[in-house]
Design a protein around this motif. Sequence first.
Motif, mmCIF file in Angstrom:
data_model
loop_
_atom_site.group_PDB
_atom_site.id
_atom_site.type_symbol
_atom_site.label_atom_id
_atom_site.label_comp_id
_atom_site.label_asym_id
_atom_site.label_seq_id
_atom_site.Cartn_x
_atom_site.Cartn_y
_atom_site.Cartn_z
ATOM 1 N N VAL A 157 0.891 -1.153 -0.110
ATOM 2 C CA VAL A 157 0.081 -0.055 -0.103
ATOM 3 C C VAL A 157 0.775 1.103 -0.087
ATOM 4 O O VAL A 157 0.551 2.340 -0.798
ATOM 5 C CB VAL A 157 -1.071 -0.055 1.283
ATOM 6 C CG1 VAL A 157 -1.627 1.406 1.458
ATOM 7 C CG2 VAL A 157 -2.091 -0.983 0.994
ATOM 8 N N PHE A 158 2.099 1.236 0.790
ATOM 9 C CA PHE A 158 2.781 2.294 0.865
ATOM 10 C C PHE A 158 3.398 2.645 -0.610
ATOM 11 O O PHE A 158 3.588 3.840 -0.900
ATOM 12 C CB PHE A 158 3.859 2.212 1.810
ATOM 13 C CG PHE A 158 5.032 3.341 2.012
ATOM 14 C CD1 PHE A 158 4.355 4.602 2.440
ATOM 15 C CD2 PHE A 158 6.120 3.325 1.394
ATOM 16 C CE1 PHE A 158 5.425 5.660 2.564
ATOM 17 C CE2 PHE A 158 7.158 4.372 1.469
ATOM 18 C CZ PHE A 158 6.587 5.462 1.854
ATOM 19 N N ILE A 173 2.208 9.850 5.826
ATOM 20 C CA ILE A 173 1.077 10.196 6.789
ATOM 21 C C ILE A 173 -0.222 9.420 6.304
ATOM 22 O O ILE A 173 -1.046 9.191 7.030
ATOM 23 C CB ILE A 173 0.737 11.628 6.684
ATOM 24 C CG1 ILE A 173 1.864 12.369 7.166
ATOM 25 C CG2 ILE A 173 -0.578 12.058 7.138
ATOM 26 C CD1 ILE A 173 1.734 14.176 6.923
ATOM 27 N N THR A 174 -0.509 9.054 5.026
ATOM 28 C CA THR A 174 -1.455 8.311 4.447
ATOM 29 C C THR A 174 -1.517 6.963 5.010
ATOM 30 O O THR A 174 -2.480 6.133 5.408
ATOM 31 C CB THR A 174 -1.485 8.132 3.162
ATOM 32 O OG1 THR A 174 -1.645 9.583 2.502
ATOM 33 C CG2 THR A 174 -2.736 7.608 2.318
ATOM 34 N N ILE A 290 -5.710 16.194 11.106
ATOM 35 C CA ILE A 290 -5.047 16.726 12.020
ATOM 36 C C ILE A 290 -3.534 16.807 11.558
ATOM 37 O O ILE A 290 -2.795 17.696 11.907
ATOM 38 C CB ILE A 290 -5.464 16.128 13.487
ATOM 39 C CG1 ILE A 290 -6.868 16.388 13.803
ATOM 40 C CG2 ILE A 290 -4.656 16.594 14.366
ATOM 41 C CD1 ILE A 290 -7.361 15.663 15.016
ATOM 42 N N ILE A 291 -2.926 15.506 11.251
ATOM 43 C CA ILE A 291 -1.721 15.315 11.191
ATOM 44 C C ILE A 291 -1.245 16.265 9.734
ATOM 45 O O ILE A 291 -0.319 16.971 10.078
ATOM 46 C CB ILE A 291 -1.140 13.907 10.755
ATOM 47 C CG1 ILE A 291 -1.423 13.043 12.280
ATOM 48 C CG2 ILE A 291 0.360 13.643 10.498
ATOM 49 C CD1 ILE A 291 -1.234 11.739 11.990
ATOM 50 N N VAL A 295 1.692 18.812 10.175
ATOM 51 C CA VAL A 295 2.943 18.575 9.531
ATOM 52 C C VAL A 295 3.044 18.251 8.145
ATOM 53 O O VAL A 295 3.840 17.722 7.370
ATOM 54 C CB VAL A 295 3.897 17.434 10.143
ATOM 55 C CG1 VAL A 295 4.333 17.955 11.657
ATOM 56 C CG2 VAL A 295 3.096 16.202 10.536
ATOM 57 N N GLY A 296 1.787 18.601 7.460
ATOM 58 C CA GLY A 296 1.477 18.248 6.035
ATOM 59 C C GLY A 296 2.511 19.023 5.301
ATOM 60 O O GLY A 296 3.094 19.842 5.436
ATOM 61 N N PRO A 297 2.765 18.246 4.002
ATOM 62 C CA PRO A 297 3.530 18.763 3.061
ATOM 63 C C PRO A 297 3.132 20.023 2.198
ATOM 64 O O PRO A 297 1.956 20.040 2.463
ATOM 65 C CB PRO A 297 4.019 17.515 2.090
ATOM 66 C CG PRO A 297 2.699 16.740 2.286
ATOM 67 C CD PRO A 297 1.969 16.966 3.566
ATOM 68 N N LYS A 298 3.908 20.440 1.421
ATOM 69 C CA LYS A 298 3.421 21.587 0.404
ATOM 70 C C LYS A 298 2.362 21.149 -0.453
ATOM 71 O O LYS A 298 2.558 19.713 -1.029
ATOM 72 C CB LYS A 298 4.565 22.203 -0.010
ATOM 73 C CG LYS A 298 5.717 22.942 0.909
ATOM 74 C CD LYS A 298 6.572 23.643 -0.080
ATOM 75 C CE LYS A 298 7.480 24.562 1.093
ATOM 76 N NZ LYS A 298 8.652 25.189 0.487
ATOM 77 N N GLU A 299 1.769 22.015 -1.011
ATOM 78 C CA GLU A 299 0.770 21.318 -2.046
ATOM 79 C C GLU A 299 1.539 21.405 -3.440
ATOM 80 O O GLU A 299 2.539 21.946 -3.684
ATOM 81 C CB GLU A 299 -0.451 22.600 -2.129
ATOM 82 C CG GLU A 299 0.042 23.806 -2.705
ATOM 83 C CD GLU A 299 0.381 24.787 -1.777
ATOM 84 O OE1 GLU A 299 0.421 26.081 -1.587
ATOM 85 O OE2 GLU A 299 1.075 24.243 -0.542
#
Length: 343
Positions: A157-158, A173-174, A290-291, A295-299
Amino acid sequence: YTSEINQQKMTALFKDGGLYESNEYYEPGTLNCWYSDFRDFGNLTDASEIFPPNEFYGLLDQFLLTDDGSAFEGSLIFKFDSDMGRERLMSTRSLSVLKVSTSLSDRLNAMDSIRASVDAAGLPDAFPYSPLFLFYDRDSVVRDEAIQILLISLATVFAITLVLIGNIKASAITLLGPCLSVVDMLGMMYFFDIDLNTVSVICLALSVGITIDFSSHITIGFMNSAGTKEERVAETLGHLGPALTHAGASTFLCTAVLVFSTTYVFKIFFKMFMLIICFGMFHGLVLVPIILLLVGPKEYFNEATVLAKSIEIVTVSHASTSQNVTPAIEDDEIDYEESLQQN
Protein backbone atom coordinates in the motif's frame (compact mmCIF):
# COMPACT_ATOMS: atom_id res chain seq x y z
CA TYR A 1 6.68 -55.38 14.89
CA THR A 2 8.44 -58.71 15.37
CA SER A 3 11.94 -57.29 15.67
CA GLU A 4 13.48 -57.21 19.11
CA ILE A 5 14.41 -53.52 18.83
CA ASN A 6 10.89 -52.39 17.91
CA GLN A 7 9.36 -54.47 20.69
CA GLN A 8 11.70 -52.84 23.20
CA LYS A 9 10.80 -49.41 21.88
CA MET A 10 7.07 -50.15 22.13
CA THR A 11 7.59 -51.37 25.68
CA ALA A 12 9.45 -48.19 26.62
CA LEU A 13 6.66 -46.08 25.12
CA PHE A 14 3.57 -47.87 26.44
CA LYS A 15 4.63 -49.57 29.67
CA ASP A 16 3.28 -48.39 33.03
CA GLY A 17 5.09 -45.15 33.82
CA GLY A 18 6.72 -45.19 30.39
CA LEU A 19 7.34 -42.32 28.02
CA TYR A 20 3.67 -41.89 27.18
CA GLU A 21 2.13 -42.20 30.63
CA SER A 22 4.79 -39.95 32.16
CA ASN A 23 3.75 -37.10 29.90
CA GLU A 24 2.24 -34.24 31.91
CA TYR A 25 -0.71 -33.89 29.52
CA TYR A 26 -1.67 -37.56 29.65
CA GLU A 27 -4.93 -38.33 31.48
CA PRO A 28 -4.08 -41.20 33.86
CA GLY A 29 -5.85 -44.50 33.25
CA THR A 30 -7.03 -43.68 29.72
CA LEU A 31 -4.38 -45.50 27.66
CA ASN A 32 -5.93 -48.29 25.61
CA CYS A 33 -2.93 -50.06 24.03
CA TRP A 34 -3.07 -53.42 22.29
CA TYR A 35 0.61 -54.13 22.90
CA SER A 36 0.30 -53.68 26.66
CA ASP A 37 -2.57 -56.16 26.79
CA PHE A 38 -0.67 -58.48 24.44
CA ARG A 39 2.28 -58.49 26.85
CA ASP A 40 -0.06 -59.26 29.72
CA PHE A 41 -1.45 -62.15 27.66
CA GLY A 42 2.11 -63.49 27.15
CA ASN A 43 3.01 -62.98 30.84
CA LEU A 44 5.83 -60.59 29.99
CA THR A 45 6.21 -58.70 33.24
CA ASP A 46 9.78 -57.48 32.94
CA ALA A 47 10.47 -54.58 30.58
CA SER A 48 13.40 -56.39 29.06
CA GLU A 49 11.29 -59.41 28.03
CA ILE A 50 10.04 -59.64 24.44
CA PHE A 51 8.16 -62.10 22.26
CA PRO A 52 10.38 -64.41 20.21
CA PRO A 53 10.19 -63.11 16.62
CA ASN A 54 9.33 -66.55 15.21
CA GLU A 55 6.48 -66.97 17.71
CA PHE A 56 5.11 -63.40 17.52
CA TYR A 57 2.32 -63.95 14.98
CA GLY A 58 1.22 -67.28 16.44
CA LEU A 59 0.80 -65.74 19.88
CA LEU A 60 -0.87 -62.66 18.36
CA ASP A 61 -3.46 -64.84 16.62
CA GLN A 62 -4.24 -66.55 19.91
CA PHE A 63 -4.49 -63.19 21.67
CA LEU A 64 -6.98 -61.83 19.12
CA LEU A 65 -9.24 -64.81 19.76
CA THR A 66 -9.62 -63.88 23.42
CA ASP A 67 -12.19 -61.42 24.73
CA ASP A 68 -9.53 -58.83 25.52
CA GLY A 69 -7.82 -59.29 22.17
CA SER A 70 -10.99 -59.14 20.07
CA ALA A 71 -11.57 -55.59 21.32
CA PHE A 72 -8.50 -54.50 19.34
CA GLU A 73 -9.50 -55.95 15.96
CA GLY A 74 -10.35 -52.47 14.70
CA SER A 75 -6.99 -51.14 15.87
CA LEU A 76 -4.83 -53.56 13.89
CA ILE A 77 -4.50 -53.65 10.11
CA PHE A 78 -3.12 -56.74 8.34
CA LYS A 79 -2.05 -57.27 4.76
CA PHE A 80 -1.21 -60.57 3.09
CA ASP A 81 2.52 -61.12 2.63
CA SER A 82 3.43 -63.70 -0.01
CA ASP A 83 6.90 -64.21 1.47
CA MET A 84 5.47 -65.04 4.89
CA GLY A 85 2.53 -66.94 3.46
CA ARG A 86 0.16 -65.19 5.82
CA GLU A 87 -1.16 -61.77 6.78
CA ARG A 88 1.39 -59.37 8.13
CA LEU A 89 0.73 -56.65 10.71
CA MET A 90 1.09 -53.34 8.87
CA SER A 91 -0.37 -50.66 11.14
CA THR A 92 -1.73 -50.31 14.68
CA ARG A 93 -3.18 -47.62 16.87
CA SER A 94 -3.49 -46.97 20.59
CA LEU A 95 -5.98 -44.57 22.15
CA SER A 96 -5.72 -42.20 25.08
CA VAL A 97 -7.04 -38.91 26.44
CA LEU A 98 -5.02 -35.73 26.91
CA LYS A 99 -5.58 -33.02 29.50
CA VAL A 100 -5.84 -29.79 27.51
CA SER A 101 -7.24 -26.43 28.62
CA THR A 102 -8.97 -23.90 26.38
CA SER A 103 -5.96 -21.57 26.12
CA LEU A 104 -4.09 -21.56 22.82
CA SER A 105 -0.66 -21.85 24.41
CA ASP A 106 -1.69 -24.89 26.47
CA ARG A 107 -3.13 -26.66 23.44
CA LEU A 108 0.03 -26.09 21.43
CA ASN A 109 2.20 -27.20 24.35
CA ALA A 110 0.15 -30.39 24.75
CA MET A 111 0.48 -31.26 21.07
CA ASP A 112 4.23 -30.59 21.01
CA SER A 113 4.78 -32.47 24.27
CA ILE A 114 2.98 -35.64 23.23
CA ARG A 115 4.79 -35.61 19.89
CA ALA A 116 8.10 -35.30 21.71
CA SER A 117 7.23 -38.29 23.92
CA VAL A 118 6.43 -40.49 20.92
CA ASP A 119 9.52 -39.34 19.05
CA ALA A 120 11.67 -40.11 22.09
CA ALA A 121 10.75 -43.80 21.79
CA GLY A 122 12.35 -43.93 18.35
CA LEU A 123 9.66 -46.10 16.77
CA PRO A 124 9.82 -45.80 12.97
CA ASP A 125 6.79 -44.07 11.42
CA ALA A 126 5.08 -43.69 14.82
CA PHE A 127 3.22 -40.43 15.44
CA PRO A 128 0.39 -39.12 17.62
CA TYR A 129 -2.74 -37.98 15.82
CA SER A 130 -5.95 -36.21 16.70
CA PRO A 131 -8.40 -34.33 14.46
CA LEU A 132 -7.83 -31.34 16.73
CA PHE A 133 -4.13 -31.38 15.91
CA LEU A 134 -5.05 -30.06 12.46
CA PHE A 135 -6.43 -26.91 14.09
CA TYR A 136 -3.57 -26.76 16.58
CA ASP A 137 -1.07 -26.84 13.72
CA ARG A 138 -2.93 -24.00 12.08
CA ASP A 139 -2.95 -21.99 15.29
CA SER A 140 0.76 -22.57 15.78
CA VAL A 141 1.64 -20.68 12.57
CA VAL A 142 -1.24 -18.20 12.32
CA ARG A 143 0.57 -15.54 14.35
CA ASP A 144 3.68 -15.54 12.17
CA GLU A 145 1.54 -15.72 9.03
CA ALA A 146 -0.58 -12.77 10.21
CA ILE A 147 2.51 -10.62 10.84
CA GLN A 148 3.95 -11.51 7.44
CA ILE A 149 0.67 -10.82 5.60
CA LEU A 150 0.12 -7.47 7.32
CA LEU A 151 3.69 -6.27 6.73
CA ILE A 152 3.51 -7.20 3.05
CA SER A 153 0.10 -5.52 2.70
CA LEU A 154 1.25 -2.31 4.36
CA ALA A 155 4.45 -2.22 2.32
CA THR A 156 2.49 -2.73 -0.90
CA VAL A 157 0.00 0.00 0.00
CA PHE A 158 2.83 2.41 0.82
CA ALA A 159 4.58 1.73 -2.49
CA ILE A 160 1.37 2.29 -4.47
CA THR A 161 0.47 5.51 -2.63
CA LEU A 162 4.02 6.78 -3.11
CA VAL A 163 3.76 6.26 -6.86
CA LEU A 164 0.30 7.85 -7.11
CA ILE A 165 0.79 10.75 -4.68
CA GLY A 166 4.44 11.37 -5.52
CA ASN A 167 5.39 12.68 -2.09
CA ILE A 168 7.05 10.45 0.50
CA LYS A 169 5.89 12.56 3.44
CA ALA A 170 2.29 12.55 2.26
CA SER A 171 2.48 8.80 1.61
CA ALA A 172 3.80 8.17 5.13
CA ILE A 173 0.95 10.19 6.66
CA THR A 174 -1.52 8.28 4.50
CA LEU A 175 -0.10 4.98 5.74
CA LEU A 176 -0.84 5.98 9.33
CA GLY A 177 -4.54 5.36 8.68
CA PRO A 178 -4.34 1.62 7.97
CA CYS A 179 -1.44 1.09 10.40
CA LEU A 180 -3.28 2.53 13.37
CA SER A 181 -6.52 0.86 12.28
CA VAL A 182 -4.84 -2.56 12.41
CA VAL A 183 -3.38 -1.80 15.85
CA ASP A 184 -6.76 -0.66 17.18
CA MET A 185 -8.50 -3.71 15.72
CA LEU A 186 -6.02 -6.06 17.39
CA GLY A 187 -6.78 -4.38 20.69
CA MET A 188 -10.56 -4.56 20.23
CA MET A 189 -10.33 -8.23 19.23
CA TYR A 190 -9.35 -8.94 22.84
CA PHE A 191 -12.45 -7.22 24.23
CA PHE A 192 -14.72 -8.82 21.61
CA ASP A 193 -13.25 -12.26 22.44
CA ILE A 194 -12.05 -12.84 18.85
CA ASP A 195 -9.18 -15.31 18.51
CA LEU A 196 -6.39 -14.83 16.03
CA ASN A 197 -7.46 -17.44 13.49
CA THR A 198 -7.87 -17.78 9.74
CA VAL A 199 -11.06 -15.72 9.58
CA SER A 200 -9.79 -12.84 11.71
CA VAL A 201 -6.46 -12.72 9.83
CA ILE A 202 -8.33 -12.45 6.52
CA CYS A 203 -10.33 -9.54 7.92
CA LEU A 204 -7.15 -7.85 9.16
CA ALA A 205 -5.63 -8.15 5.69
CA LEU A 206 -8.80 -6.71 4.15
CA SER A 207 -8.73 -3.81 6.61
CA VAL A 208 -5.50 -2.51 5.10
CA GLY A 209 -7.09 -2.16 1.66
CA ILE A 210 -10.34 -0.70 2.99
CA THR A 211 -9.00 1.86 5.48
CA ILE A 212 -6.39 3.22 3.06
CA ASP A 213 -9.29 4.48 0.94
CA PHE A 214 -10.32 7.05 3.56
CA SER A 215 -6.79 8.29 4.23
CA SER A 216 -5.64 8.46 0.62
CA HIS A 217 -8.62 10.55 -0.55
CA ILE A 218 -8.02 13.09 2.20
CA THR A 219 -4.29 13.28 1.49
CA ILE A 220 -4.73 13.66 -2.27
CA GLY A 221 -7.35 16.37 -1.73
CA PHE A 222 -4.98 18.15 0.63
CA MET A 223 -2.15 18.04 -1.90
CA ASN A 224 -4.38 19.39 -4.69
CA SER A 225 -5.63 22.34 -2.61
CA ALA A 226 -4.00 25.77 -2.45
CA GLY A 227 -3.64 28.19 0.44
CA THR A 228 -2.62 27.76 4.06
CA LYS A 229 -2.73 24.37 5.71
CA GLU A 230 -5.90 25.32 7.58
CA GLU A 231 -7.60 26.35 4.33
CA ARG A 232 -6.45 23.21 2.52
CA VAL A 233 -7.70 20.90 5.27
CA ALA A 234 -11.03 22.74 5.45
CA GLU A 235 -11.46 22.62 1.68
CA THR A 236 -10.58 18.91 1.53
CA LEU A 237 -12.98 17.94 4.31
CA GLY A 238 -15.67 20.13 2.80
CA HIS A 239 -15.40 18.45 -0.59
CA LEU A 240 -14.61 14.84 0.36
CA GLY A 241 -15.89 14.51 3.92
CA PRO A 242 -19.58 13.95 3.04
CA ALA A 243 -18.75 11.49 0.26
CA LEU A 244 -16.45 9.41 2.48
CA THR A 245 -18.99 9.47 5.30
CA HIS A 246 -21.69 8.20 2.96
CA ALA A 247 -19.34 5.50 1.69
CA GLY A 248 -18.58 4.28 5.19
CA ALA A 249 -22.22 4.36 6.25
CA SER A 250 -23.40 2.48 3.16
CA THR A 251 -20.71 -0.17 3.64
CA PHE A 252 -21.79 -0.60 7.25
CA LEU A 253 -25.42 -1.02 6.21
CA CYS A 254 -24.45 -3.67 3.67
CA THR A 255 -22.77 -5.77 6.35
CA ALA A 256 -25.27 -4.99 9.12
CA VAL A 257 -27.48 -7.93 8.09
CA LEU A 258 -24.76 -10.26 9.40
CA VAL A 259 -25.61 -9.19 12.96
CA PHE A 260 -28.49 -11.67 12.90
CA SER A 261 -26.28 -14.58 11.85
CA THR A 262 -25.60 -17.45 14.24
CA THR A 263 -22.66 -18.86 12.26
CA TYR A 264 -19.24 -18.22 13.78
CA VAL A 265 -17.63 -17.08 10.52
CA PHE A 266 -20.36 -14.54 9.72
CA LYS A 267 -20.42 -13.24 13.28
CA ILE A 268 -16.67 -12.64 13.15
CA PHE A 269 -17.00 -10.93 9.75
CA PHE A 270 -19.63 -8.56 11.12
CA LYS A 271 -17.58 -7.63 14.18
CA MET A 272 -14.39 -7.17 12.18
CA PHE A 273 -16.01 -5.13 9.40
CA MET A 274 -17.70 -2.92 11.96
CA LEU A 275 -14.27 -2.22 13.46
CA ILE A 276 -12.75 -1.67 10.01
CA ILE A 277 -15.32 0.97 9.05
CA CYS A 278 -15.29 2.76 12.41
CA PHE A 279 -11.51 2.95 12.73
CA GLY A 280 -11.04 3.66 9.01
CA MET A 281 -13.40 6.63 9.12
CA PHE A 282 -11.95 7.93 12.39
CA HIS A 283 -8.35 7.83 11.25
CA GLY A 284 -9.15 9.03 7.73
CA LEU A 285 -11.50 11.88 8.63
CA VAL A 286 -10.12 12.94 12.02
CA LEU A 287 -6.54 11.82 12.67
CA VAL A 288 -5.03 12.19 9.19
CA PRO A 289 -6.42 15.75 8.69
CA ILE A 290 -4.99 16.75 12.08
CA ILE A 291 -1.56 15.40 11.15
CA LEU A 292 -1.75 17.13 7.76
CA LEU A 293 -2.66 20.36 9.53
CA LEU A 294 0.38 20.08 11.78
CA VAL A 295 3.09 18.63 9.55
CA GLY A 296 1.50 18.32 6.12
CA PRO A 297 3.67 18.75 3.00
CA LYS A 298 3.41 21.59 0.49
CA GLU A 299 0.70 21.55 -2.12
CA TYR A 300 1.21 20.56 -5.74
CA PHE A 301 0.28 24.07 -6.98
CA ASN A 302 0.64 27.21 -4.88
CA GLU A 303 -2.04 29.91 -4.87
CA ALA A 304 -0.08 32.27 -7.16
CA THR A 305 0.25 29.57 -9.82
CA VAL A 306 -3.44 28.78 -9.66
CA LEU A 307 -4.32 32.50 -9.93
CA ALA A 308 -1.96 32.97 -12.88
CA LYS A 309 -3.52 30.07 -14.73
CA SER A 310 -6.99 31.52 -14.04
CA ILE A 311 -5.99 34.95 -15.43
CA GLU A 312 -4.43 33.33 -18.47
CA ILE A 313 -7.60 31.40 -19.20
CA VAL A 314 -9.75 34.52 -18.82
CA THR A 315 -7.46 36.58 -21.11
CA VAL A 316 -7.48 33.97 -23.84
CA SER A 317 -11.23 33.70 -23.65
CA HIS A 318 -11.63 37.49 -23.85
CA ALA A 319 -9.31 37.74 -26.86
CA SER A 320 -11.17 34.98 -28.62
CA THR A 321 -14.49 36.71 -27.95
CA SER A 322 -13.21 40.01 -29.29
CA GLN A 323 -12.07 38.42 -32.51
CA ASN A 324 -15.47 36.87 -33.05
CA VAL A 325 -17.48 39.99 -32.25
CA THR A 326 -15.53 42.65 -34.25
CA PRO A 327 -16.27 41.28 -37.73
CA ALA A 328 -19.94 41.17 -36.82
CA ILE A 329 -19.87 44.89 -35.96
CA GLU A 330 -18.07 45.78 -39.22
CA ASP A 331 -20.62 43.84 -41.26
CA ASP A 332 -23.43 45.73 -39.58
CA GLU A 333 -21.81 49.13 -40.38
CA ILE A 334 -21.32 48.20 -44.09
CA ASP A 335 -24.95 47.12 -44.42
CA TYR A 336 -26.11 50.40 -42.81
CA GLU A 337 -24.04 52.57 -45.20
CA GLU A 338 -25.32 50.68 -48.27
CA SER A 339 -28.91 51.23 -47.17
CA LEU A 340 -28.31 55.01 -46.85
CA GLN A 341 -26.82 55.24 -50.35
CA GLN A 342 -29.78 53.41 -51.86
CA ASN A 343 -32.19 55.81 -50.16
